[in-house]
Design a protein around this motif. Structure first.
Motif, PDB file in Angstrom:
ATOM      1  N   GLY A 286       0.847  -1.181   0.000  1.00 40.35           N
ATOM      2  CA  GLY A 286       0.000   0.000   0.000  1.00 40.35           C
ATOM      3  C   GLY A 286       0.884   1.232   0.000  1.00 40.35           C
ATOM      4  O   GLY A 286       1.724   1.393  -0.886  1.00 40.35           O
ATOM      5  N   GLY A 287       0.743   2.075   0.998  1.00 39.22           N
ATOM      6  CA  GLY A 287       1.556   3.290   1.054  1.00 39.22           C
ATOM      7  C   GLY A 287       2.913   3.094   1.718  1.00 39.22           C
ATOM      8  O   GLY A 287       3.755   3.982   1.685  1.00 39.22           O
ATOM      9  N   VAL A 288       3.136   1.921   2.323  1.00 39.94           N
ATOM     10  CA  VAL A 288       4.391   1.696   3.060  1.00 39.94           C
ATOM     11  C   VAL A 288       5.480   1.208   2.110  1.00 39.94           C
ATOM     12  O   VAL A 288       5.355   0.153   1.489  1.00 39.94           O
ATOM     13  N   LYS A 289       6.553   1.998   1.996  1.00 35.52           N
ATOM     14  CA  LYS A 289       7.687   1.580   1.169  1.00 35.52           C
ATOM     15  C   LYS A 289       8.650   0.796   2.059  1.00 35.52           C
ATOM     16  O   LYS A 289       9.560   1.358   2.655  1.00 35.52           O
ATOM     17  N   ALA A 290       8.440  -0.507   2.136  1.00 35.17           N
ATOM     18  CA  ALA A 290       9.203  -1.354   3.072  1.00 35.17           C
ATOM     19  C   ALA A 290      10.654  -1.499   2.636  1.00 35.17           C
ATOM     20  O   ALA A 290      11.560  -1.554   3.461  1.00 35.17           O
ATOM     21  N   VAL A 291      10.889  -1.594   1.316  1.00 35.53           N
ATOM     22  CA  VAL A 291      12.239  -1.654   0.749  1.00 35.53           C
ATOM     23  C   VAL A 291      12.269  -0.694  -0.435  1.00 35.53           C
ATOM     24  O   VAL A 291      11.394  -0.725  -1.288  1.00 35.53           O
ATOM     25  N   GLN A 292      13.265   0.198  -0.434  1.00 33.52           N
ATOM     26  CA  GLN A 292      13.306   1.260  -1.442  1.00 33.52           C
ATOM     27  C   GLN A 292      14.634   1.313  -2.160  1.00 33.52           C
ATOM     28  O   GLN A 292      15.636   1.711  -1.571  1.00 33.52           O
ATOM     29  N   ASP A 293      14.650   0.899  -3.412  1.00 34.89           N
ATOM     30  CA  ASP A 293      15.798   1.105  -4.292  1.00 34.89           C
ATOM     31  C   ASP A 293      17.105   0.579  -3.685  1.00 34.89           C
ATOM     32  O   ASP A 293      18.115   1.269  -3.689  1.00 34.89           O
ATOM     33  N   VAL A 294      17.063  -0.638  -3.184  1.00 37.11           N
ATOM     34  CA  VAL A 294      18.236  -1.230  -2.534  1.00 37.11           C
ATOM     35  C   VAL A 294      19.060  -2.033  -3.548  1.00 37.11           C
ATOM     36  O   VAL A 294      18.503  -2.807  -4.327  1.00 37.11           O
ATOM     37  N   SER A 295      20.360  -1.804  -3.555  1.00 40.44           N
ATOM     38  CA  SER A 295      21.279  -2.539  -4.435  1.00 40.44           C
ATOM     39  C   SER A 295      22.489  -3.022  -3.645  1.00 40.44           C
ATOM     40  O   SER A 295      23.009  -2.285  -2.814  1.00 40.44           O
ATOM     41  N   PHE A 296      22.900  -4.253  -3.872  1.00 40.53           N
ATOM     42  CA  PHE A 296      24.156  -4.749  -3.304  1.00 40.53           C
ATOM     43  C   PHE A 296      24.535  -6.072  -3.951  1.00 40.53           C
ATOM     44  O   PHE A 296      23.718  -6.686  -4.646  1.00 40.53           O
ATOM     45  N   SER A 297      25.774  -6.497  -3.741  1.00 38.15           N
ATOM     46  CA  SER A 297      26.247  -7.779  -4.266  1.00 38.15           C
ATOM     47  C   SER A 297      26.857  -8.605  -3.158  1.00 38.15           C
ATOM     48  O   SER A 297      27.464  -8.058  -2.243  1.00 38.15           O
ATOM     49  N   ILE A 298      26.691  -9.909  -3.272  1.00 40.08           N
ATOM     50  CA  ILE A 298      27.263 -10.821  -2.280  1.00 40.08           C
ATOM     51  C   ILE A 298      28.189 -11.790  -2.995  1.00 40.08           C
ATOM     52  O   ILE A 298      27.779 -12.516  -3.893  1.00 40.08           O
ATOM     53  N   ARG A 299      29.456 -11.749  -2.579  1.00 35.92           N
ATOM     54  CA  ARG A 299      30.456 -12.642  -3.171  1.00 35.92           C
ATOM     55  C   ARG A 299      30.293 -14.052  -2.646  1.00 35.92           C
ATOM     56  O   ARG A 299      29.972 -14.260  -1.470  1.00 35.92           O
ATOM     57  N   GLU A 300      30.542 -15.028  -3.511  1.00 38.28           N
ATOM     58  CA  GLU A 300      30.466 -16.428  -3.104  1.00 38.28           C
ATOM     59  C   GLU A 300      31.437 -16.690  -1.949  1.00 38.28           C
ATOM     60  O   GLU A 300      32.573 -16.216  -1.964  1.00 38.28           O
ATOM     61  N   GLY A 301      30.968 -17.407  -0.952  1.00 37.63           N
ATOM     62  CA  GLY A 301      31.825 -17.794   0.168  1.00 37.63           C
ATOM     63  C   GLY A 301      31.908 -16.768   1.288  1.00 37.63           C
ATOM     64  O   GLY A 301      32.590 -16.997   2.281  1.00 37.63           O
ATOM     65  N   SER A 302      31.216 -15.623   1.141  1.00 41.27           N
ATOM     66  CA  SER A 302      31.321 -14.588   2.170  1.00 41.27           C
ATOM     67  C   SER A 302      30.152 -14.647   3.149  1.00 41.27           C
ATOM     68  O   SER A 302      29.170 -15.350   2.932  1.00 41.27           O
ATOM     69  N   ILE A 303      30.301 -13.915   4.250  1.00 40.35           N
ATOM     70  CA  ILE A 303      29.198 -13.715   5.196  1.00 40.35           C
ATOM     71  C   ILE A 303      28.788 -12.251   5.100  1.00 40.35           C
ATOM     72  O   ILE A 303      29.589 -11.347   5.337  1.00 40.35           O
ATOM     73  N   HIS A 304      27.542 -12.032   4.708  1.00 37.87           N
ATOM     74  CA  HIS A 304      27.027 -10.695   4.445  1.00 37.87           C
ATOM     75  C   HIS A 304      25.901 -10.429   5.438  1.00 37.87           C
ATOM     76  O   HIS A 304      24.960 -11.205   5.516  1.00 37.87           O
ATOM     77  N   SER A 305      25.984  -9.365   6.217  1.00 36.09           N
ATOM     78  CA  SER A 305      24.928  -9.074   7.184  1.00 36.09           C
ATOM     79  C   SER A 305      24.081  -7.892   6.757  1.00 36.09           C
ATOM     80  O   SER A 305      24.567  -6.965   6.111  1.00 36.09           O
ATOM     81  N   VAL A 306      22.808  -7.951   7.133  1.00 39.25           N
ATOM     82  CA  VAL A 306      21.879  -6.839   6.926  1.00 39.25           C
ATOM     83  C   VAL A 306      21.421  -6.411   8.309  1.00 39.25           C
ATOM     84  O   VAL A 306      20.862  -7.220   9.056  1.00 39.25           O
ATOM     85  N   ILE A 307      21.700  -5.160   8.671  1.00 42.62           N
ATOM     86  CA  ILE A 307      21.290  -4.666   9.986  1.00 42.62           C
ATOM     87  C   ILE A 307      20.427  -3.413   9.819  1.00 42.62           C
ATOM     88  O   ILE A 307      20.344  -2.848   8.726  1.00 42.62           O
ATOM     89  N   GLY A 308      19.823  -2.996  10.907  1.00 45.93           N
ATOM     90  CA  GLY A 308      18.981  -1.802  10.892  1.00 45.93           C
ATOM     91  C   GLY A 308      17.932  -1.916  11.969  1.00 45.93           C
ATOM     92  O   GLY A 308      17.631  -3.023  12.440  1.00 45.93           O
ATOM     93  N   PRO A 309      17.343  -0.765  12.359  1.00 44.50           N
ATOM     94  CA  PRO A 309      16.335  -0.783  13.430  1.00 44.50           C
ATOM     95  C   PRO A 309      15.114  -1.607  13.048  1.00 44.50           C
ATOM     96  O   PRO A 309      14.923  -1.930  11.860  1.00 44.50           O
TER      97      PRO A 309
END
Ligand SMILES: Nc1ncnc2c1ncn2[C@@H]1O[C@H](COP(=O)(O)OP(=O)(O)O)[C@@H](O)[C@H]1O
Ligand SMILES: [Mg+2]
Length: 251
Positions: A12-35
């Motif tokens: 609806g009106g809530v933009k839960a995810v907005q224009d997010v871009s990133f890459s994850i290399r094979e074999g890595s540990i990638h974290s997503v943080i935020g409130p």
């Protein structure tokens, strides 16, 4: 392994995810943080096919998989755990793990109904593999137990065993340390490192900053659905926007 391009999701009106871009290399540990409410779980649900993006691309080894079902994604090597425990309490612990293997088993339903020897053999192999995975995540003592006999911390690890039973190349963990005490969190940290060392690329959503900082090759910080910062643990920790919006708020 995974490239996200200009990914957005609105409810609806809530933009839960907005224009997010990133890459994850094979074999890595990638974290997503935020409130809370930053869009982390929504991002997981987009990557794993639970939600269809409003716009943007999700490239899994260069194939755009946006809009594919969770099943189709699992067959392409994606597996996950959930923020809230998703264990069947009326089942044996090992059966919960075996459920995770059904996608890679490739057995036909008629053969299953007829109880053909080939199926019994596959079932025995699956059970062996599930027992091995329970050992791997550190709950080997519960191989013959019911799920109800396990502590919360052990159940969190059983979930990881179930996710691994699908033989993923990419594993997404949504708050694996939530509700765990200090000791259990340390054990989960060691387990995640062991999973990554076994060749599985890991994406982690987690509130425990110590665990995130210790484990992550790369960190993405979301705030109100948008990328606030990105980089190594040291870079993110030193970013004044992050300190103000997140670490500062937590302190
Ligand atoms: N299925 C949904 N329907 C409507 N709004 C949702 C839904 N899922 C998440 N949201 C909203 O999207 C925002 C991000 O939520 P979420 O991804 O759960 O954040 P996080 O996991 O970072 O705490 C919040 O404002 C939340 O209320
Ligand atoms: Mg969440």
């Amino acid at each position: 392994m995974l490239t996200i391009q200009n990914l957005s999701k609105s409810f609806g009106g809530v933009k839960a995810v907005q224009d997010v871009s990133f890459s994850i290399r094979e074999g890595s540990i990638h974290s997503v943080i935020g409130p809370n409410g930053a869009g982390k779980t929504t991002l997981f649900n987009l990557i794993t096919g639970v939600y269809i993006p409003t716009s943007g691309k999700i490239l899994l080894r260069n194939e755009n998989v946006a809009g594919l079902t969770p099943d189709a994604l699992a067959r392409r090597g994606m597996s996950r755990t959930f923020q809230n425990l998703q264990i069947c309490m009326n089942m044996a612990a090992i059966d919960n793990v075996m459920v995770g293997a059904h996608l890679s088993l490739n057995q036909n339903m008629f053969a299953g109904m007829l109880r053909l020897p080939s199926v019994r053999k596959a079932d025995a192999r699956c059970r062996e593999e599930a027992a091995r995975l329970m050992e791997f995540v550190g709950v080997g003592q519960y191989v013959d137990a019911d799920a109800t006999q396990m502590s919360y911390g052990a159940l969190k690890r059983l979930e990881i065993a179930r996710a691994l039973a699908a033989r993923p190349k990419l594993l997404l963990l949504d708050e694996p340390a939530a509700g765990l005490n200090h000791t259990e969190t340390g054990e989960i940290e060691a387990l995640i490192r062991k999973v990554a060392q076994s060749g599985v690329t890991v994406v982690l959503v987690e509130h425990d900053m110590k665990l995130v900082m210790n484990l992550s090759d790369h960190i993405l910080v979301l705030d109100y659905g948008k990328t606030l910062a990105e980089g190594t643990a040291a870079e993110v920790r030193a970013n004044p926007d992050v300190v103000a919006a997140y670490l500062g708020a937590a302190a």
